[in-house]
Design an enzyme around this catalytic site. Structure first.
Site: not given
Length: 465
Positions: A243-247
């Site tokens: 995901s854009k938030r984590r990775d």
């Protein structure tokens, strides 16, 4: 038959690495078979598609070096063609108008769920022999629905997943045009693949559910069916969808992290595909080796350490002048002017086997372009009174030495012997004084690159401080 593959991203954000892998596999499949690789921008989502995202896709494809033979084609420029095909389908009875309101559809779903059934459209506006349709409500613009077969099954031999079969009774009568006449995603894809003579649709397995619907529409149009191959998902190290938030998920992220494009492609190729035990290979080798039958249907986990190792191998193999050009922006961000010091390509040649990415390469190159005093802790350890006195004596030796790595190495060894000490008692203080760090390559090579004038000036500044 000429093999024709396509990469068809939606411009709703940056180019995702999952998309890059899809593009890579599609590109390689076409290249191996002397086929055609098409780039198509699926920009019908007007609320989320932006010109900036389109440019990000084009820039990303250019950065990784995946060249396309045709395109980019834009779906929004093909609206007349989609509407022409929809009118044909309405005329031949493979599509029909539906006037259901949102409230009616919600009620249908609620009633189906209450009966414990799968929520779906009840086909009340679908024409059938002997069936009387409701009177179209005044002032309501209808959607257009595809007349999906009611019995039988849709089956295809997926090039990655094997045989897949879906009963037609599981499929709804898909909306192919909205009330304002704009076509929907699944319909546009079908017409595009047909018109562009795509022979192999290679895409992520999140599209598996779309495939039976698209196959049925192609069959209704009398169009040939492409070979489908659905690639497994890329998961993060924790086994979750990236995901854009984590990775780091976009090619921009990896560019900013100092990853070489060929290394990223090399690593992505190994996610779900392999050629024996080969880990490090060129793009040309990948094309020679690649086939869809070798792609695993199981998800792959993204391993950053493995990616960095592969990047390191590509950096070692890369041309020094090219690496220097790529490192320049990172060096500039650190406040260094590569024009004020030794040739950057020579510095790169000395340092590149010690790092895993361009960011670290630039960080390690800084002492060639500016003199930072050793941190207090390092100075206390290596630049005490005795060490500084010894460096003062060695400075006189350097002033008279020939200036090349071999001569400097000999001068250092002779001085160590004359002082009756071990090499670290000269080498470490010398590094700390000249470079501001003790983590450097062979000190004779570092001194040779820095030049006599710079080295003596730095020793003078350190000893005076």
């Amino acid at each position: 038959m000429t093999v024709r593959t396509r990469f068809a991203p939606s411009p709703t954000g940056l180019l995702h690495i999952g998309g890059v892998r899809t593009a890579l596999f599609s590109w390689a499949y076409a290249r191996k078979r002397q086929g055609v690789f098409v780039l198509r921008i699926e920009d019908t989502d007007l609320e989320r598609s932006t010109p900036e995202s389109v440019q990000a896709i084009l820039d990303g494809m250019h950065w990784v070096g995946l060249d396309y033979d045709e395109g980019p084609f834009y779906q929004m420029q093909r609206m007349d063609r989609y509407k022409e095909v929809i009118q044909r389908m309405l005329a031949d009875g493979t599509a029909y108008h539906c006037y259901c309101s949102r409230e009616e559809l919600d009620a249908m779903r609620a009633e189906a769920e209450a009966r414990g059934e799968k929520p779906r459209y009840d086909r009340r506006w679908r024409p059938e022999r002997g069936k009387t349709l409701p009177q179209p409500p005044a002032g309501v613009d209808p959607v257009v629905r595809f007349r999906n077969p009611l019995d039988g099954a849709v089956a295809w031999d997926d090039a990655v997943k094997g045989r897949i079969e879906i009963a037609n009774e599981e499929l709804d009568d898909l909306i192919i045009a909205r009330p304002d006449g704009t076509p929907t995603y699944n319909f546009c894809v079908v017409v595009d693949d047909w018109d562009m003579a795509i022979t192999h649709v290679i895409r992520g397995d999140d599209h598996v559910n779309n495939t039976p619907r698209q196959i049925n529409i192609l069959a209704a149009l009398g169009a040939p069916l492409p070979v489908y191959g659905h690639l497994p998902m890329i998961l993060n190290a924790d086994g979750q969808k990236m995901s854009k938030r984590r990775d780091a998920v976009s090619v921009v992220d990896y560019s900013e992290q100092g990853i070489l494009p060929e290394a990223l492609l090399n690593y992505l190729a190994r996610l779900g595909w392999g050629h024996g035990d080969d880990e490090f290979f060129t793009l040309g080798q990948f094309v020679d080796w690649f086939d869809l039958e070798q792609v695993s249907p199981s998800p792959s986990r993204f391993d950053r350490d493995k990616m960095l190792w592969i990047n390191q191998q590509h950096m070692k193999a890369a041309d020094d002048a090219r690496l220097a050009a790529l490192t320049l922006p990172f060096l500039a961000r650190l406040g260094c002017d590569a024009g004020q010091g030794p040739a950057l390509a020579e510095v790169i040649a000395l340092l590149k086997e010690r790092v895993t990415n361009l960011v670290d390469l630039a960080a390690q190159a800084t002492y060639f372009y500016r003199h930072d005093a050793a941190p207090a802790e390092l100075a206390a350890q290596h630049l005490g009174e005795e060490s500084r006195a010894r460096l003062g004596r060695f400075k006189d030796v350097l002033a008279a030495a020939e200036w090349n790595p071999e001569a400097l190495s000999a001068a250092i060894k002779a001085f160590v012997a004359a002082e009756g000490v071990k090499m670290p008692l000269v080498g470490m203080p010398l590094r700390a004084a000249v470079c501001g760090t003790t983590q450097t390559p062979s000190i004779d090579k570092v001194l040779a690159l820095l030049g006599r004038e710079t080295v003596l000036a730095r020793l003078t500044a350190t000893l005076a401080g």
